[in-house]
Design an enzyme around this catalytic site. Structure first.
Site, PDB file in Angstrom:
ATOM      1  N   ASP A 472       0.945  -1.271  -0.126  1.00  0.00           N
ATOM      2  CA  ASP A 472       0.004   0.013   0.108  1.00  0.00           C
ATOM      3  C   ASP A 472       0.863   1.220  -0.080  1.00  0.00           C
ATOM      4  O   ASP A 472       2.065   1.232   0.357  1.00  0.00           O
ATOM      5  CB  ASP A 472      -0.922   0.033   1.314  1.00  0.00           C
ATOM      6  N   ASP A 542     -10.734   2.579  -3.115  1.00  0.00           N
ATOM      7  CA  ASP A 542     -11.437   2.243  -1.837  1.00  0.00           C
ATOM      8  C   ASP A 542     -12.925   2.172  -1.808  1.00  0.00           C
ATOM      9  O   ASP A 542     -13.496   2.012  -0.966  1.00  0.00           O
ATOM     10  CB  ASP A 542     -10.790   3.208  -0.745  1.00  0.00           C
TER      11      ASP A 542
HETATM   12  C1  DGJ Z   1      -5.705   1.892   1.961  1.00  0.00           C
HETATM   13  C2  DGJ Z   1      -6.135   0.933   1.312  1.00  0.00           C
HETATM   14  O1  DGJ Z   1      -6.740   1.189  -0.086  1.00  0.00           O
HETATM   15  C3  DGJ Z   1      -7.177   0.142   1.935  1.00  0.00           C
HETATM   16  O2  DGJ Z   1      -7.676  -0.948   1.435  1.00  0.00           O
HETATM   17  C4  DGJ Z   1      -6.428  -0.408   3.295  1.00  0.00           C
HETATM   18  O3  DGJ Z   1      -5.379  -1.102   3.087  1.00  0.00           O
HETATM   19  C5  DGJ Z   1      -6.074   1.158   3.913  1.00  0.00           C
HETATM   20  N1  DGJ Z   1      -5.145   1.767   3.025  1.00  0.00           N
HETATM   21  C6  DGJ Z   1      -5.497   0.583   5.325  1.00  0.00           C
HETATM   22  O4  DGJ Z   1      -4.627   1.643   5.977  1.00  0.00           O
END
Ligand code: DGJ
Length: 725
Positions: A472, A542
């Site tokens: 990430d 997200d």
């Molecule tokens: C952003 C990601 O897109 C989410 O899926 C998750 O992993 C969060 N970060 C966690 O902080």
């Protein structure tokens, strides 16, 4: 295929169905002649007939008094010798002089030896054209890679300093190309977090259209993809060009319509604050750009990009052949979990057919919220008593694999790593740094930083049985400064940063060849062809709301294959939009990419749990189609009330279509939807409708759109059957 006619000094490059033609003119300049549907290997020099325009300067070495770089179509425009369109390269000598006049010196044909940490496409046949500057000791090598089975051409450039004094590259784009006068529209994918890749199509017009990111990442806000379309081109008709960078850092793509209506399209590393010093004998390698041509509309353009990325860019290893079906703990618990909660989730997931449990953010350091802990990649044993072992054991006991989340590039101010190495965070120690999600970015230009991150990740990955990693990245770079770079090299920072990211990703993958890596950046903030060289799938957004995902998946497919779009079923009301959509629709939308679940499974009804089992069985049935089939976009969800897409196997024996009603319509009536991509001479059975029809019927007369309620979805499984006698 690449050929060179020595008499006319013309290069003919041919891909599956395009020709790309350029020539060395009488004065030694490399002129662009043609890029489009396949043409004969003729002398096309007549297309650039001498043409005098007032106020167009004559270079000192011009053979023809009507020649000027101002309006000659070129392959890599330069600065300071009368070409007033934006240059592809700007080189400044030690004495401050920045004009260049690059002319042909030689060329070779063969494979391209890639010596950079930058991602690159595999295979193909490469033409290297060497140009030398009449005004400085600089040399430019232009690379053109063609594939017999693809309508994508790959370009990049290399700048070499053949002199003894340093040369500063203030711009060094990957490619530049002058398309002929015409009426063009531009398609770009802009957006924001939770709303990545919104398509916007506008007339090009005169002057420059520039899309870029100055965020140190390709970004949610603008994707490194630009298409130019003949005005009015549709999904199925019209000439279209796509330009897509294999690059994940700050970028620019620009299209400039000139005084003669020609269009210079070019791009590469964004040059805001960019300056790369080339010492004696040093070279600078640009990222690659994938350039696609379609004479059959946007749909064919996308399919060419999909095939190209899947065949020549995405990691090819065995581990990536079949995708995991995950339960990701993030939206199920966020930071609020302990060992028991995780094991309960695993126990819920296993009987449903989910094969991989992913432990997302919050398992390490002092990480109970997003204010602390990043950089401390040691298990938080307050939350996870006994470390990862009991969780992994629970996975194994239930026949599941275990995956884990990292955010390797980041550090929290409240972390042991930051306390030990405050200077490892990007920025200046005497200037307060901007925060974003309460975190700083680690200085990946410094080998000791990436070495330390590698060590920490290696420890976790080698001490535990981990089969999947989610990488990430949740903030952008603000202060482009490294305490370790000399002041006069600070213009190299942004590019060196992303090279550090690529090098670490490559090193980890070499060290752990059996681990499946997925990319992520706050959802789809780094969804680009550069990242796809390391991560065959990327968390698309997200935003998991089915109605929003319909749009995001549609638009993402302009540039990227479905096999790259990681999609999860999540809870309703949706955490991002508050909208409630049927469970079945969420499953359908999540079946248009490598699928998974991201919710507290214990809250599901018995019927929904049975639905999960069915969705997983249905996904496995079509997985091969999704990973390798041809995508056809049928009904555009933007501003319309229906979304529909279908994917067809390469041999046209199987297809799968998914649709969704985006908005309820009053007094709904019979409306037809035409399928695409089938063999018109074959018969097909549409399982859900119990209909057997010719491909020609399905594609010309079409089927009736199901009359459904708002957010309801449908799917059609389509199979070739013997023709009725
Ligand atoms: C952003 C990601 O897109 C989410 O899926 C998750 O992993 C969060 N970060 C966690 O902080």
């Amino acid at each position: 295929m690449i050929s060179f006619d020595r008499t006319t000094r013309t290069f003919h490059l041919q891909g599956k169905s395009y020709s790309y033609v350029m020539r060395v003119n009488g004065s030694g300049y490399l002129e662009h002649l043609y890029f489009g549907a396949r043409v004969g290997e003729d002398d096309l020099s007549y297309l650039n007939a001498p043409c005098f325009l007032s106020f167009s300067p004559l270079p000192p070495d011009a053979e023809d008094p009507a020649f000027s770089l101002d309006h000659t179509p070129q392959e890599y425009g330069c600065f300071g010798q009368g070409d007033f369109r934006a240059p592809a390269v700007l080189l400044r000598r030690e004495d401050g002089f920045a004009a260049s006049r690059f002319r042909y010196r030689s060329h070779t044909v063969g494979g391209q030896k890639w010596e950079s940490d930058l991602p690159h496409a595999r295979g193909g046949e490469t033409l290297t054209v060497v140009l030398e500057d009449a005004l400085s000791p600089a040399e430019i090598r232009l690379f053109y890679t063609v594939y017999d089975d693809s309508d994508v051409l790959v370009r990049s450039a290399e700048i070499v300093n053949r002199g003894s004094a340093p040369i500063k590259a203030e711009r060094a784009y990957s490619f530049s190309l002058d398309l002929p006068a015409g009426e063009y529209e531009a398609l770009r994918l802009h957006g924001r977090h939770l709303a990545e890749r919104i398509p916007e199509r506008t007339d090009l017009g005169h002057g420059a259209l520039k899309i870029c990111s100055m965020r140190g990442a390709s970004s949610h806000q603008m994707n490194p993809f630009l298409a130019l379309l003949a005005r009015g081109a549709t999904e199925t008709d019209g000439e279209c060009y796509a330009f897509e960078l294999l690059y994940s850092g700050s970028f620019t793509l620009e299209a400039e319509q000139s005084q003669t209506d020609t269009v210079r399209v070019q791009g590469g590393i964004d040059d805001t604050g960019f300056c790369w010093t080339l010492g004696a004998g040093e070279k600078f390698v640009t990222p690659q750009a994938a350039i696609a041509y379609s004479g059959g509309g946007l749909g064919a353009l996308s399919r060419s990009l999909h095939d190209f990325l899947r065949n020549y860019v995405l990691p090819a290893g065995e581990v990536f052949a079949r995708r995991p079906i995950v339960i990701n703990q993030w939206e199920a618990t966020y930071f609020d979990f302990d060992r028991e909660k995780l094991i309960a989730l695993i126990e819920e997931a296993a009987p449903l057919g989910i094969d991989t449990f992913v432990l997302d953010d919050g398992w390490f350091g002092k990480r109970d919220s997003d204010t602390s802990g990043l950089g401390d990649w040691t298990v938080n044993t307050h939350k996870l008593e006994g470390g990862l072992a009991p969780v992994i054991a629970a996975c194994k006991a239930h026949g599941m694999k275990f995956g884990i989340w990292f955010e390797p590039e980041m550090v929290s101010e409240d972390s042991d790593l930051y306390r030990a190495h405050p200077d490892w965070a990007i920025g200046k120690s005497d200037v307060p740094r901007c925060t974003s999600r309460n975190q700083f970015v680690l200085d990946f230009t410094r080998p000791e930083v990436t070495e330390s991150v590698f060590g920490a990740m290696e420890r976790i990955l080698s001490e535990n049985d981990i089969s999947y990693v989610k990488w990430d990245m949740n903030r952008h770079i603000t202060e482009f400064f490294s305490a370790a770079l000399p002041a006069d090299r600070m213009g190299e920072f942004a590019h060196r940063y992303i090279l550090g990211v690529y090098a670490l990703a490559a090193r980890l993958q070499r060290r752990f060849p059996d681990v499946f890596f997925e990319g992520c950046s706050g959802g789809g903030g780094r969804f680009d062809a550069g990242m796809l060289a390391f991560f065959p799938q990327i968390w698309t957004s997200d935003d998991t709301d089915a109605a929003e995902r319909a749009k995001i998946e549609w638009a993402t497919s302009y540039a990227y294959p479905m096999s790259a779009m990681s999609c999860h079923v999540s809870a309703c009301p949706n955490h991002q939009t508050g909208r409630t959509t049927p469970f079945a629709t969420r499953g359908l939308l999540a079946s248009l990419g490598p699928t998974g679940y991201e919710l507290d499974l214990s809250t599901l009804s018995a019927e929904e749990k049975a639905g999960v089992k069915e969705q997983i069985a249905a996904y496995r049935e079509i997985e091969e189609l999704l990973l390798r089939g041809d995508l056809y976009r049928l009904a555009d969800p933007f501003g319309k009330d229906v979304f529909a897409e279908m994917v067809v196997s390469k041999d046209k024996t199987r297809a799968y279509a998914v649709g969704m009603r985006m908005r309820a319509v009053p007094a709904d009536f019979n409306r037809r939807i035409r399928l695409q991509g089938l063999d018109e001479n074959r018969a097909y059975h549409v399982r859900e409708l119990g209909l057997t029809l010719h491909g020609s019927t399905l594609m010309r007369a079409g089927l009736l759109l199901p009359r459904l309620g708002e957010y309801d979805g449908w799917s059609w499984h389509i199979e070739a059957v013997p023709l009725p006698s």
